[in-house]
Motif scaffolding. Structure first.
Motif, PDB file in Angstrom:
ATOM      1  N   GLN A  51       0.818  -1.212   0.000  1.00 48.53           N
ATOM      2  CA  GLN A  51       0.000   0.000   0.000  1.00 48.53           C
ATOM      3  C   GLN A  51       0.852   1.262   0.000  1.00 48.53           C
ATOM      4  OE1 GLN A  51      -2.929  -0.079   3.177  1.00 48.53           O
ATOM      5  NE2 GLN A  51      -3.335  -2.248   2.827  1.00 48.53           N
ATOM      6  N   GLY A  52       2.182   1.065   0.085  1.00 46.96           N
ATOM      7  CA  GLY A  52       3.087   2.198   0.047  1.00 46.96           C
ATOM      8  C   GLY A  52       3.423   2.793   1.401  1.00 46.96           C
ATOM      9  N   LEU A  53       3.066   2.095   2.488  1.00 41.78           N
ATOM     10  CA  LEU A  53       3.326   2.627   3.817  1.00 41.78           C
ATOM     11  C   LEU A  53       4.809   2.490   4.181  1.00 41.78           C
ATOM     12  CD1 LEU A  53       0.207   2.351   3.883  1.00 41.78           C
ATOM     13  CD2 LEU A  53       0.430   1.754   6.306  1.00 41.78           C
ATOM     14  N   SER A  54       5.335   3.460   4.886  1.00 42.69           N
ATOM     15  CA  SER A  54       6.701   3.411   5.395  1.00 42.69           C
ATOM     16  C   SER A  54       6.747   2.556   6.659  1.00 42.69           C
ATOM     17  CB  SER A  54       7.194   4.818   5.727  1.00 42.69           C
ATOM     18  OG  SER A  54       6.459   5.356   6.819  1.00 42.69           O
ATOM     19  N   ASN A  55       7.958   2.241   7.132  1.00 43.84           N
ATOM     20  CA  ASN A  55       8.082   1.482   8.379  1.00 43.84           C
ATOM     21  C   ASN A  55       7.394   2.205   9.532  1.00 43.84           C
ATOM     22  OD1 ASN A  55       9.542  -0.406   7.018  1.00 43.84           O
ATOM     23  ND2 ASN A  55      11.464  -0.085   8.088  1.00 43.84           N
ATOM     24  N   ARG A  56       7.566   3.523   9.610  1.00 48.71           N
ATOM     25  CA  ARG A  56       6.940   4.297  10.668  1.00 48.71           C
ATOM     26  C   ARG A  56       5.419   4.215  10.592  1.00 48.71           C
ATOM     27  NH1 ARG A  56       7.812   6.003  15.513  1.00 48.71           N
ATOM     28  NH2 ARG A  56       9.929   6.671  14.887  1.00 48.71           N
ATOM     29  N   GLN A  57       4.871   4.298   9.404  1.00 50.52           N
ATOM     30  CA  GLN A  57       3.417   4.216   9.245  1.00 50.52           C
ATOM     31  C   GLN A  57       2.902   2.817   9.573  1.00 50.52           C
ATOM     32  OE1 GLN A  57       3.523   5.605   5.158  1.00 50.52           O
ATOM     33  NE2 GLN A  57       2.479   7.522   5.710  1.00 50.52           N
ATOM     34  N   ILE A  58       3.696   1.795   9.215  1.00 49.89           N
ATOM     35  CA  ILE A  58       3.291   0.420   9.520  1.00 49.89           C
ATOM     36  C   ILE A  58       3.285   0.192  11.024  1.00 49.89           C
ATOM     37  CG2 ILE A  58       3.925  -2.018   9.295  1.00 49.89           C
ATOM     38  CD1 ILE A  58       5.037  -1.346   6.511  1.00 49.89           C
ATOM     39  N   CYS A  59       4.297   0.700  11.712  1.00 51.91           N
ATOM     40  CA  CYS A  59       4.346   0.487  13.164  1.00 51.91           C
ATOM     41  C   CYS A  59       3.180   1.191  13.860  1.00 51.91           C
ATOM     42  CB  CYS A  59       5.696   0.912  13.744  1.00 51.91           C
ATOM     43  SG  CYS A  59       5.933   2.688  13.970  1.00 51.91           S
ATOM     44  N   GLU A  60       2.762   2.341  13.338  1.00 54.77           N
ATOM     45  CA  GLU A  60       1.604   3.030  13.908  1.00 54.77           C
ATOM     46  C   GLU A  60       0.319   2.267  13.610  1.00 54.77           C
ATOM     47  OE1 GLU A  60       1.896   6.873  12.151  1.00 54.77           O
ATOM     48  OE2 GLU A  60       3.513   7.543  13.499  1.00 54.77           O
ATOM     49  N   LYS A  61       0.243   1.691  12.436  1.00 55.55           N
ATOM     50  CA  LYS A  61      -0.946   0.937  12.036  1.00 55.55           C
ATOM     51  C   LYS A  61      -1.104  -0.335  12.870  1.00 55.55           C
ATOM     52  CE  LYS A  61      -4.132   0.051   8.686  1.00 55.55           C
ATOM     53  NZ  LYS A  61      -5.184   0.965   8.214  1.00 55.55           N
ATOM     54  N   LEU A  62       0.027  -1.039  13.118  1.00 53.24           N
ATOM     55  CA  LEU A  62      -0.021  -2.319  13.826  1.00 53.24           C
ATOM     56  C   LEU A  62       0.199  -2.171  15.328  1.00 53.24           C
ATOM     57  CD1 LEU A  62       2.015  -4.567  11.338  1.00 53.24           C
ATOM     58  CD2 LEU A  62      -0.464  -4.235  11.478  1.00 53.24           C
ATOM     59  N   VAL A  63       0.523  -0.956  15.757  1.00 50.92           N
ATOM     60  CA  VAL A  63       0.806  -0.667  17.169  1.00 50.92           C
ATOM     61  C   VAL A  63       1.944  -1.561  17.675  1.00 50.92           C
ATOM     62  CG1 VAL A  63      -0.249  -0.187  19.409  1.00 50.92           C
ATOM     63  CG2 VAL A  63      -1.685  -0.276  17.376  1.00 50.92           C
ATOM     64  N   VAL A  64       3.047  -1.546  16.942  1.00 53.88           N
ATOM     65  CA  VAL A  64       4.264  -2.246  17.346  1.00 53.88           C
ATOM     66  C   VAL A  64       5.424  -1.278  17.151  1.00 53.88           C
ATOM     67  CG1 VAL A  64       3.377  -4.530  16.752  1.00 53.88           C
ATOM     68  CG2 VAL A  64       4.614  -3.208  15.024  1.00 53.88           C
TER      69      VAL A  64
END
Length: 222
Positions: free
Chosen positions: A172-185
């Motif tokens: 989806q084009g998310l960065s690592n920072r955006q992924i960690c916010e999305k997954l709460v990790v």
């Protein structure tokens, strides 16, 4: 910060040598030693080390199954512990099952002594490490997977549910920072998952991972 390590090998002399080598490293601390897979799991549950140095051929529970249980624990899917395989075996029947089980790195025991601390640091940072003597063969074999038109079913068999989730977010084009916010990790946890996805699929980088996800039909254009 110190990197905490558990050393797993069924040979006491080998363990003693590894511990002595690591004791000279100011940023690495050995928390415990294990002679089989069950002892490894007990130490990981007790200490949650940053890295497990995992021998593959051990009595009882072997290193591959112990690796799988550490990296895919359903009770703690984002456990920070990473596995660095340290073994004498560099054959396909040892390397690929270990990588598929979730090992973050693979180092042969005949490597130069300075390679071990370097590999531990890389793996603890969420990066991948492959012994130079086997890296060429691994990359060549795994890099053929996208060319063979791997399907969604094959990807699902290669990746854990969390890795599949991360792959979808990468696509989806998310960065690592955006992924960690999305997954709460933590971002370090995301970095680890991304490294495993790249390694397991034989991709060169995130761009090729995204291409593979769409080509396989795992991710579809909406």
């Amino acid at each position: 910060m110190s990197i905490s390590v558990v050393v797993a090998d069924d040979q006491e002399l080998i363990r003693a040598g590894i511990v002595m080598l690591l004791a000279a490293q100011p940023d690495i601390t050995v928390l415990g030693e294990a002679a089989d897979g069950n002892q490894v799991l007990a130490l990981v549950a007790e200490h949650s080390p940053d890295v497990v140095l995992m021998d593959l051929r051990m009595p009882g529970l072997d290193g591959i199954e112990a690796t799988r249980r550490i990296t895919t624990d359903p009770a703690d899917p984002d456990r920070p512990t990473k596995v660095l395989v340290l073994t004498t075996f560099g054959d396909d029947e040892s390397v690929y099952p270990a990588l598929r089980a979730g090992a973050q790195g693979y180092l042969l025991k005949h490597a130069a002594p300075q390679d071990l601390p370097s590999a531990i640091r890389r793996v603890a940072a969420g990066e991948a490490w492959l012994d130079p003597s086997i890296a060429g063969g691994v990359i060549e074999r795994l890099s053929q997977v996208p060319d063979h038109g791997v399907g969604a079913a094959e990807l699902r068999s290669l990746l854990t549910p969390r890795e599949l989730e991360v792959l979808a977010l990468i696509a989806q084009g998310l960065s690592n920072r955006q992924i960690c916010e999305k997954l709460v990790v933590s971002e370090a946890t995301v970095k680890t998952h991304v490294a495993r996805v790249i390694m397991k699929t034989g991709s060169r980088d995130r761009a090729q991972v995204v291409a593979l996800a769409y080509q396989s039909g795992l991710i579809r254009v909406s």
